[in-house]
Design an enzyme around this catalytic site. Structure first.
Site, PDB file in Angstrom:
ATOM      1  N   TRP A 357      96.673  -4.492  17.484  1.00 41.48           N
ATOM      2  CA  TRP A 357      97.171  -5.202  18.665  1.00 41.48           C
ATOM      3  C   TRP A 357      96.343  -6.456  18.943  1.00 41.48           C
ATOM      4  O   TRP A 357      96.745  -7.316  19.735  1.00 41.48           O
ATOM      5  CB  TRP A 357      97.253  -4.292  19.895  1.00 41.48           C
ATOM      6  CG  TRP A 357      95.938  -3.917  20.523  1.00 41.48           C
ATOM      7  CD1 TRP A 357      94.935  -3.223  19.939  1.00 41.48           C
ATOM      8  CD2 TRP A 357      95.489  -4.213  21.852  1.00 41.48           C
ATOM      9  NE1 TRP A 357      93.888  -3.057  20.816  1.00 41.48           N
ATOM     10  CE2 TRP A 357      94.197  -3.650  22.007  1.00 41.48           C
ATOM     11  CE3 TRP A 357      96.045  -4.884  22.938  1.00 41.48           C
ATOM     12  CZ2 TRP A 357      93.453  -3.752  23.190  1.00 41.48           C
ATOM     13  CZ3 TRP A 357      95.312  -4.972  24.111  1.00 41.48           C
ATOM     14  CH2 TRP A 357      94.027  -4.420  24.234  1.00 41.48           C
ATOM     15  N   ASP A 358      95.194  -6.567  18.323  1.00 42.83           N
ATOM     16  CA  ASP A 358      94.366  -7.772  18.407  1.00 42.83           C
ATOM     17  C   ASP A 358      95.202  -9.041  18.206  1.00 42.83           C
ATOM     18  O   ASP A 358      94.978 -10.058  18.856  1.00 42.83           O
ATOM     19  CB  ASP A 358      93.296  -7.751  17.307  1.00 42.83           C
ATOM     20  CG  ASP A 358      92.448  -6.498  17.291  1.00 42.83           C
ATOM     21  OD1 ASP A 358      92.912  -5.466  17.794  1.00 42.83           O
ATOM     22  OD2 ASP A 358      91.333  -6.557  16.750  1.00 42.83           O
ATOM     23  N   GLU A 488      88.855   2.777  24.857  1.00 44.10           N
ATOM     24  CA  GLU A 488      88.940   3.955  23.983  1.00 44.10           C
ATOM     25  C   GLU A 488      87.855   4.982  24.291  1.00 44.10           C
ATOM     26  O   GLU A 488      87.765   5.997  23.604  1.00 44.10           O
ATOM     27  CB  GLU A 488      88.896   3.521  22.515  1.00 44.10           C
ATOM     28  CG  GLU A 488      90.154   2.777  22.097  1.00 44.10           C
ATOM     29  CD  GLU A 488      90.029   2.142  20.713  1.00 44.10           C
ATOM     30  OE1 GLU A 488      88.905   1.760  20.339  1.00 44.10           O
ATOM     31  OE2 GLU A 488      91.055   2.030  20.032  1.00 44.10           O
ATOM     32  N   LYS A 601      84.421   1.093  27.602  1.00 47.63           N
ATOM     33  CA  LYS A 601      84.125   0.408  26.342  1.00 47.63           C
ATOM     34  C   LYS A 601      84.534  -1.053  26.409  1.00 47.63           C
ATOM     35  O   LYS A 601      83.817  -1.942  25.960  1.00 47.63           O
ATOM     36  CB  LYS A 601      84.881   1.097  25.209  1.00 47.63           C
ATOM     37  CG  LYS A 601      84.663   0.485  23.833  1.00 47.63           C
ATOM     38  CD  LYS A 601      85.547   1.179  22.803  1.00 47.63           C
ATOM     39  CE  LYS A 601      85.374   0.603  21.416  1.00 47.63           C
ATOM     40  NZ  LYS A 601      86.398   1.115  20.481  1.00 47.63           N
ATOM     41  N   GLN A 602      85.716  -1.295  26.911  1.00 42.27           N
ATOM     42  CA  GLN A 602      86.222  -2.666  26.928  1.00 42.27           C
ATOM     43  C   GLN A 602      87.199  -2.818  28.074  1.00 42.27           C
ATOM     44  O   GLN A 602      87.753  -1.847  28.559  1.00 42.27           O
ATOM     45  CB  GLN A 602      86.895  -3.005  25.609  1.00 42.27           C
ATOM     46  CG  GLN A 602      88.236  -2.331  25.376  1.00 42.27           C
ATOM     47  CD  GLN A 602      88.805  -2.652  24.000  1.00 42.27           C
ATOM     48  OE1 GLN A 602      88.656  -1.888  23.064  1.00 42.27           O
ATOM     49  NE2 GLN A 602      89.457  -3.792  23.895  1.00 42.27           N
TER      50      GLN A 602
END
Lengths: 770, 770
Positions: A357-358, A488, A601-602
């Site tokens: 998906w980046d 994640e 995480k992000q």
């Protein structure tokens, strides 16, 4: 974190030989042209730590899945990026001694990646065990003008002796992927041939049947003239080359030019590969190394003209951003809609697959703003072409009715990842693919894409969301259970804010686009509805209902949307209060501990706010940023950029700059101790995003570009360029002011700090800084 | 589901050769003695589908972990039950033709597992390709009297010819586990030797260094007398044996007796193994097959005397329950506290490990009621000895302060499972281990176990729970996040009712036992506190606080404890409303779909109610049963038995019987299509539990046994025996009445249908049926 790359505006420089960092440098100094790529391995080979790596775009191998415990629905294979024929190889034996930096004394070693002109250079003095000294200078590149061509100029000067060099120039196709699941070789031999001065090798992948034909020739110069030497052929399985004895004279330079053309069955019928490779090779040989190199420099100059970013006052940041742009441009050119942007580009083989998906969530913005619209369009068409496979993928997971679930990781449209919490549950990827359609159309104005391609994808994705939610009788709302969000570090959670948000956005947008196409191309709409058996009234009504009644976890006391159900039950600790010995938690903590912690995480909820910024007022954005940023460990390379953009919007210059540093030199300084496996190519787009959308504050307002620039204290100025609807704009931001230049022949309207301005063609406009 | 086993009260019978079911039969007809076990492979070998399997208790190999994606904290290895020396092997070549049922015509094939006397029998007529006909009768067993001994009687009668048999009797240690992660062999050769009539082989496991020495001898009879034949030794790597030429005469029987002794370095110093094996072998040989077989029958008679269950009117149920008891007794004898009950006993090698929570939650009750208290005590001591490893295991996951987390799967106390959602999160296993201490002490009255062993385990487990919960500021309650409950169709959930319940039970019980030991053995308590650095006041107070403030999800409208947070957000469907094509969902659905469904793999909230039945009134039990049972798919073999017990309590005879059928013939009828890999040994205890605790309604009331029997409509009567505090009780339940016999020399008090009665020694009592 390392700190051995010398800071320079246009070059990546390593001075002094650091064998312990060699694998890292091999990644960083990689060259590529969107069609092929090559790690910065030594032509003469290396007996020390190395990952020999040559990669051909789109050539992959379905490596049998390896799992501990099989779950229903796992794919049979993981698509591996294939390590292919080593085309740079040459063996140099000087009076019986092999040149190998592992066994020599090395002096004056220097490796330079010249980003301005697009080539790799290396020079050193080798002192052989016998005491013989040689000066070597090597240059090479893969051409961005003739994509099949790689070429090398390799110069040797004996410094304290005269004697014979036994030289072998070869192509070696007997290659193994370092990360092969079952230690297999993926290539088989098809054809090999050595003629007087050319050698040809065709190898073919098992299972997928991709053929790669490589052809090579060479020329050797002494005293400025080509010399003719007796050559003898060398062959073994999947290995072809020429052996020559070259007389070396003390202090006289011998230059070896090696030319290689590589073609694959992706572009030509297998039967024509040899002819095509020979043709490309002869063309390149006829031009010669210097002409090809000049063409290369010109082509890179053109690329930089459209995409360069300059930073004054911070040479490390300048080098970082150029490195990121350079790698992105080396990885994907947009010429071939079958390709995409691998997570490591052509710099390594780990993770495999080509598409995450980046691409949509991070890379698309870069290519939209720095290249022709066709480049971004090809990224979208890639997914359009994979739609049948995405529908099939959803069927495997029990979905009916034409629902599509795009894969988490793919090469040919089929899922190849195999962790249930990601493969089956990290479904927000579907949302990014839908959002990319919106972004593309908004940026380019190309509304024709919707009826021709976009709507079919949007409907299939919306159908998925409509099947994936369920109505909770308890909540009297639609809920989405068992997902993994962008963060994640949470698995199998319920009502992830980002996922729920992008899901209803998709549903609403699809309804809107159905309306738009109905008004503009009703016959196309009708044809599409028939093709996919669309029950307009029923399905659209269901989607509308979901949009109205989607559940979003919300904390009334904090006035914060919660990342997921139950988030506030977690022990609430801030990253700053964590003893540093715990970081990075993904290396120090067991998975369950990570999962039940509050650490992120992000960007996740903030990713939603980034994606749909207009729906939130500034106070709401601030509240969410202040809540989530201190809980975010940024252990994904995709995280800091989103926080930079939001921090910049909130005027948090220091925070924005601190986070920017985590993204811009991630690979150059090997922040995460893993650059040896390859660069973090896709996250490089995040660095670009940090500058342009972050500091530059670039947004779209309908058909117009808007800027609200800020500038970090540490910088004197920065500039970037934007291509938008055929106009090239240059933005220069200094502490004092903002200079906007319209480099095109169109009149351009833009917003600067929310004020609409007009810039005449080829003119500029100065605004006050902020 | 299959239906080829012939129904019989005491024997498991296969009639007619069914090669397609051969692997299933090999599992079902397995023999074992708690020390060694052997699948029902053919002595003469088999060219068709077979899993040759010989297993030695406690001999394992740490096979390098295989995963798709590594998570921090995963163990380095998975302990595999080792397939060991094939001791039954013999090769029969008749006039150049090999006897192999794969290549012969087979007539009158019959395989019988004689459960009453504990041996395996097989007879058939083989017609070789040449037309030669042979009648074969084979019997074998591993002795429950002399655990090292396995012996075979193999009879051959040529029916239509006379001629020579070339016979090889061998031991083959060149064995590979079918499920080796990396296709390695786990054994290496240590010693091999062939003498005139004995052969000896010692092999040793790599890494773990277990040595296994097998010694064999033989005797051949014709016309009732031993004959002497010339033998020649046969040796190759890890293979020893004797070759003989045996003259066969038409219609005359030749009998081969093979004796094997197997000893391991678990019991003797490696240097003594050969001597010990020889000694055991000579003893057995001196006794001879028939004497050993008679001893075997006597020993089994004794076992049955204490543990038999009879069922009148339902031969299939009778066979099923005896089969389960037989397998349990074959698998674990309680003589060796280093051993435990592997999930497949000695019937296969899949899954590996030896110890799961099955032991404490399911098996313990069987061994408590049918064997001496030492047997159950050894199961507890097994965990006591592993306590240091359990503390180490918790430390690896970030726990401090002496917290223990027992492994999900283990051989030597170290965790060897590697799925994060199970390994790290299915922590309720800790609760079962604590509860087993309570159950043992309650059943046996052996309170000394608490101060000597039990309390130390209880404290370490309680410390774990105290660290594992966290206080939710939002709920103002303690919560337990990120767990997997007994229902493995939910992963990484919050506040699993069962887990939260057993956790606070542990905390409260530990506090209670601290009080008890303080009152009875204060000096032992003090010593323990010092050993483990226990802060009594602080830690006990914290535990008390958690007990008071633990959060339990509860639905007010339904008046039901919810299995976990958010359960009612799921789409509520009942199993009966699911199209049958969806079942079993673990084979038909992808994992995410299973996870977000409301379907329950196995008893979970009901497991809590089963474990702590006294805390719930009958109406509450009924509400919960009626809510959860229709949502339970029973796709674990451990599930139906718990539901049988509760259904019986609620008087739901039909339901109880329906669920009973799912457990009692699970392997005999290969319900789950996986018996070929081995039997579901631990869940066999669930069948026993279904009869005794379910239909029989057996419970403990303080120091007394209570019964509230019901009887399924389909049965005329059933009987079972219970050993309790030195008294053997026999319970016979018919439609009309309940006959209670006290077979001991003690006066016994029991409850029958809640009424306290006294039964004089060696007397009986009749109560009315219900």
């Amino acid at each position: 974190m390392k700190n051995y790359i010398i800071h320079d505006a246009w070059n990546i420089i390593e001075e002094g030989f650091l064998p312990e960092y060699n694998r890292i440098s091999e990644s960083i100094f990689s060259i590529g042209n969107g069609y092929q790529g090559q790690r910065a391995n030594f032509e003469e080979g290396f007996g020390g730590e190395t990952l020999q790596g040559s990669y051909m775009a789109g050539v992959y191998y379905p490596d049998k899945t390896r799992v501990g415990w099989w779950k229903n629905g796992y794919p049979e294979y993981f698509a591996k990026v294939l390590n292919a024929t080593n085309w740079i190889g040459m063996t140099l034996i000087i009076e019986g001694e092999k040149l190998d930096l592992h066994t020599c004394q090395v002096k004056d070693f220097k490796r330079i990646l010249n980003m301005q002109e697009g080539f790799l250079e290396r020079s050193f003095i080798a002192i052989l065990p016998s005491g013989k000294q040689l000066r070597i200078k090597a240059q090479r590149f893969v051409s961005i003008v003739q994509k099949e061509i790689g070429t090398i100029k390799y110069r040797i000067t004996p410094l304290n002796f005269s004697g014979n060099l036994d030289l072998t120039l070869f192509l070696d196709g007997d290659i193994k992927n370092e990360d092969a699941n079952y230690n297999e070789k993926f290539w088989e031999n098809i054809y090999q041939n050595v003629q007087a001065e050319t050698a040809t090798l065709t190898i073919k992948t098992k299972k997928t049947g991709f053929s790669l034909c490589s052809a090579t020739t060479f020329e050797i110069f002494q005293k400025g003239n080509p010399i003719t030497l007796e050559t003898s052929p060398v062959q073994r399985d999947k290995y072809v080359g020429h052996q020559l004895r070259v007389p070396l004279v003390q202090n006289e330079e011998t230059t070896i030019y090696k030319f290689v053309a590589q073609v694959t069955s992706r572009d030509y019928p297998a039967k024509d590969l040899i002819t095509q490779a020979q043709k490309a090779l002869q063309d390149a040989f006829a031009k010669g190394f210097e002409t090809l190199k000049m063409e290369q420099a010109q082509a890179w100059a053109k690329k930089w003209e459209d995409s360069d970013i300059t930073i004054e006052g911070d040479i490390a940041a300048q080098q970082g951003i150029r490195f990121n742009i350079f790698q992105l441009d080396q990885t994907y050119t947009g010429e071939d809609a079958r390709l995409n942007i691998g997570p490591k580009g052509f710099t390594g083989e780990k993770y495999g697959g080509s598409t995450y998906w980046d691409t949509e969530a991070y890379c698309l913005a870069f290519y939209l703003a720095t290249d022709a619209p066709e480049v971004a369009k090809n990224l979208l068409l890639y997914r359009y072409k994979h739609l049948p496979k995405a529908i099939e993928n959803a069927q495997k997971l029990g979905f009916k009715n034409g629902s599509a679930l795009y894969p988490m990781v793919t090469m040919n449209g089929e899922e190849c990842h195999n962790e249930w919490e990601i493969t089956f549950e990290e479904i927000h990827r579907n949302g990014a693919i839908a959002k990319a359609i919106f972004d593309y159309v908004q940026y380019t104005g190309d509304k024709s894409y919707l009826a021709d391609y976009g709507l079919e994808v949007l409907i299939a994705i919306s159908r998925f969301w409509a099947e994936r939610v369920n109505f909770s009788e308890e909540k009297q709302k639609y809920v989405m259970l068992g997902v993994t969000g962008p963060n994640e570090y949470e698995n199998n959670i319920n009502n992830n804010y980002y996922t729920n948000k992008i899901a209803i956005w998709c549903l609403a947008y699809t309804n809107e686009i159905i309306g738009f196409v109905k008004g503009t191309q009703p016959e196309k709409l009708q044809a599409l509805f028939e093709k996919i058996n669309f029950q307009e009234e029923k399905e659209c009504a269901k989607w509308y209902d979901i949009v109205q009644k989607m559940y979003f976890p919300y904390n009334n006391a904090l006035r914060i949307f919660m990342q997921q159900d139950g988030y506030m039950d977690k022990e609430q600790i801030l990253v700053k209060d964590l003893d540093k010995s715990n970081l990075p938690i993904n290396q120090k903590w067991s998975w369950d501990r990570i999962l039940r912690s509050c650490f992120i995480k992000q960007a996740d909820t903030l990713q939603a706010i980034y994606a749909f910024e207009n729906e939130y007022d500034i106070e709401t954005i601030k509240r969410h940023f202040e809540f989530y940023e201190p809980r975010t460990v940024h252990e994904s390379s995709l995280s800091p950029c989103v926080h930079v953009v939001l921090a910049s919007k909130l005027g948090l210059k220091e925070k924005a700059y601190e986070l920017y540093l985590r993204t811009s030199r991630l690979d150059l300084d090997d922040y995460n101790n893993d650059t040896e496996d390859g660069c973090h190519t896709t996250s490089m787009a995040g660095t670009w995003m940090s500058v342009v959308q972050g500091f530059g504050g670039m947004r779209l307002k309908n058909d117009t570009v808007a800027f609200s620039p800020i500038i970090p204290e540490q910088w004197r100025s920065y500039t970037f360029k934007i291509m938008h609807r055929g106009s090239l704009l240059r933005v220069r931001v200094s502490k004092e002011n903002v200079l906007l230049e319209n480099l095109s022949d169109n009149v351009v309207n833009i917003y600067i700090h929310d004020e609409l301005c007009t810039i005449e063609k080829n003119s500029s406009l100065m605004a006050k800084g902020k």
